[in-house]
Design an enzyme around this catalytic site. Sequence first.
Site, short mmCIF file in Angstrom:
data_model
loop_
_atom_site.label_atom_id
_atom_site.label_comp_id
_atom_site.label_asym_id
_atom_site.label_seq_id
_atom_site.Cartn_x
_atom_site.Cartn_y
_atom_site.Cartn_z
N SER D 46 28.54 40.09 46.09
CA SER D 46 28.16 39.60 47.41
C SER D 46 28.45 38.11 47.41
O SER D 46 27.94 37.38 46.55
CB SER D 46 26.68 39.88 47.65
N GLU D 47 29.25 37.63 48.35
CA GLU D 47 29.77 36.27 48.20
C GLU D 47 28.72 35.18 48.38
O GLU D 47 28.97 34.02 48.05
CB GLU D 47 30.97 36.03 49.14
N ASN D 48 27.52 35.54 48.85
CA ASN D 48 26.47 34.52 48.89
C ASN D 48 25.93 34.21 47.51
O ASN D 48 25.17 33.25 47.36
CB ASN D 48 25.33 34.93 49.85
#
Lengths: 221, 221, 216, 216
Positions: D46-48
């Site tokens: 998840s790119e966060n």
Amino acid sequence: MEKVISMERVYEQLKDGMTLMIGGFLTNGTPEGLIDCLIKRNVKDLTIICNDTGFPDRGIGKLIVNKQVKKVITSHIGTNPETGRQMNEGELEVLLVPQGTLVEQIRAAGAGLGGILTPTGIGTIVEEGKQKIEVKGKTYLLELPIKADIALIKGSIVDTKGNVWYNKSTRNFNPIMATAADIVIVEAEKIVEAGEIEGSNVVTPSVFVNYIVGGEVIGRF
Amino acid sequence: MEKVISMERVYEQLKDGMTLMIGGFLTNGTPEGLIDCLIKRNVKDLTIICNDTGFPDRGIGKLIVNKQVKKVITSHIGTNPETGRQMNEGELEVLLVPQGTLVEQIRAAGAGLGGILTPTGIGTIVEEGKQKIEVKGKTYLLELPIKADIALIKGSIVDTKGNVWYNKSTRNFNPIMATAADIVIVEAEKIVEAGEIEGSNVVTPSVFVNYIVGGEVIGRF
Amino acid sequence: MEDFRQRIASRVAKELKDGDVVNLGIGMPTMVANYISEDIEVILQSENGFIGMGPIAKEDEIDKDLVNAGGVHVTARKGATFFDSATSFAIIRGGHVDITVLGALQVDEKGNLANWMIPGKRVPGMGGAMDLVVGAKKVIVSMEHTAKGKAKILKNCNLPLTAKGQVNLIVTEMGVMEVTDKGLLLKEIAPNISVEDVVNATEASLIISPNLKVME
Amino acid sequence: MEDFRQRIASRVAKELKDGDVVNLGIGMPTMVANYISEDIEVILQSENGFIGMGPIAKEDEIDKDLVNAGGVHVTARKGATFFDSATSFAIIRGGHVDITVLGALQVDEKGNLANWMIPGKRVPGMGGAMDLVVGAKKVIVSMEHTAKGKAKILKNCNLPLTAKGQVNLIVTEMGVMEVTDKGLLLKEIAPNISVEDVVNATEASLIISPNLKVME
């Protein structure tokens, strides 16, 4: 997807002429078991990327003394007189790089960057042959990514998925090198089950790690 | 060198026209107490650097709705229709930057780099007006550092020296922004004595942090 | 000789202020830590990856996982933190280190520094020195004034440079010199020697401060 | 409609292999997670700032400090790890993500992708999409074949691009198309429709695979 392997499996992957990154800072955080494996396998003509060349009887120094290294890209060779001797006699190519530049070059390779601009080395022989770029009136050197075929890393605690935690100053170049090689092998001081290292405390996430040796495995080789 | 201060002391440091970095990702890990302080102080013409503009009633969105922002440098505004409205009506300047480029630009400022080369944005409108540099046959954009007057950060556990630990996905842009501003203020969910966070688990070392608010202090404002 | 080193180290220590983040180079600069006033808190950074360095570890304090940038086992103060080399040099190059103290082979009146190699003789490498000198807010060279009677403070360095124009202050056993736009300003002089002694031991031109003080 | 989405998601899921690191975009791509075979282990990024994402959190599983890149509360699998956005995009841009699955406004036969803005109308921003598309080893576009009857698979995208020539595979409810040097290769076709149906719904030229299969 079993990542924990024996030293024999590492042994098989080593080849003459490879480019290796090896973690550690004056042997603190250096994977000595993996270096011993390199020595036992006696692979030759290696290019080694490392902070320093350790000591004649410890760390990367052992590979230099054993004449397995063709070229070393490093920031410091002062603690290993054999590196200087081989360099002066033309037996070994030594590329000296400022420490902060070296780690950024490795990071750039791992992070998919084409390079970084650093003020370090401007006005010194480090700038020779490099592109200079001016940004807001200040001159920087363009330093290019450095990557390796294999990175040999030392971890204090590694879980079976390949998440790594480093104790104190053993961290140094290890987590950055773990991002910048085709194959990453971690020598674990201790191997634990997945989930035993709190997720917010993991330093090197498992996605960077291909293989784990060590823990109980060490010494069985 | 007491770093723990009251919100009143933060209040005094805020000025119209400042450039602020504010941590968080869709308000997860956003320092809401510090944003409320900005609203209470009602400073105007701010330039905000942030991952996204939150929601109309949460996070950075509150500053947009309150018309305190002149310019925003961000990767995403889709969750806050008010940002789009103000942009379309010419009330707010919005510079959209790819998320990975934005965080590298902030990191570059904090790390003393003159810029980084990224492949992201090549062949898109993101490349407009930027220098292209070819490295080993591949084209990259030169992206320049972004820094701020003040960075407003959210930490899960902060010790009195300013060491910060972030829980789970609240980390996001916070540690990087903490490196790239003249003044760094951390809103702590919990403040502990120095040494209570294991040194190898600290994410933002104290040297980056100037002030700490929160813990018991929150709500006293 | 040891007395020289103590005098230099104790004088350098006076440059440090409460809250300063300081990197002390290997060798004599390390001794500065012994002279820091107890009234202030100075945060020592070690470029191998930590801040909050304490004194060298006694036999029973040795932690195999904790060394300084010289590879020496040290202790960590309360609140010490550890990080990777990229973060360490982000701290250094990014201007988050207030003062770096290094030794030198040569310094010159333009603030140029040479301390990493003698071609054909000794090439230890630059380690972190080039980054430290470029990145730290203030660069202090701490060294003996001459080497075997030969001047080390020159008009122009002739050894390969570590960095150009980055040195701010030079502290030797003979005096304290500041690098200014106009050249080297002799601000303090050791007790019991004359300005002429310093000038004779220095190849660079020295501007003598009108407020010349005795070095303490 | 819902059936379309399920068919697409389940077909995309078949592209995933054991050990793959996968980033699923917001919206339909997220549904792919529901169709991953239980025989393989796929690591969701998840790119966060984390890997090891689990399913969306039920009411009693919500952790205020854990959301995905869509801001939705999710769970974490055993061995999940969290990191900052710089590391997250080092993973993405550095080629450490095997597959990224995204939606699109338009794709074209050169593998160009447009999915981040409609000038003058809707400008949400690119978020992490531009980095994901450039960095992931394999880029899969998962979308409905047309939008309100208008073709989305074009000869040339006319909306602002997300990236040039990065798309590898397009999966729609009508079929599976691979981006090749020679153009779009139709490899699979949905049951109960004809090649002509697909061609008519597509502006780009399609090369029909000699081994055309029925999409499962």
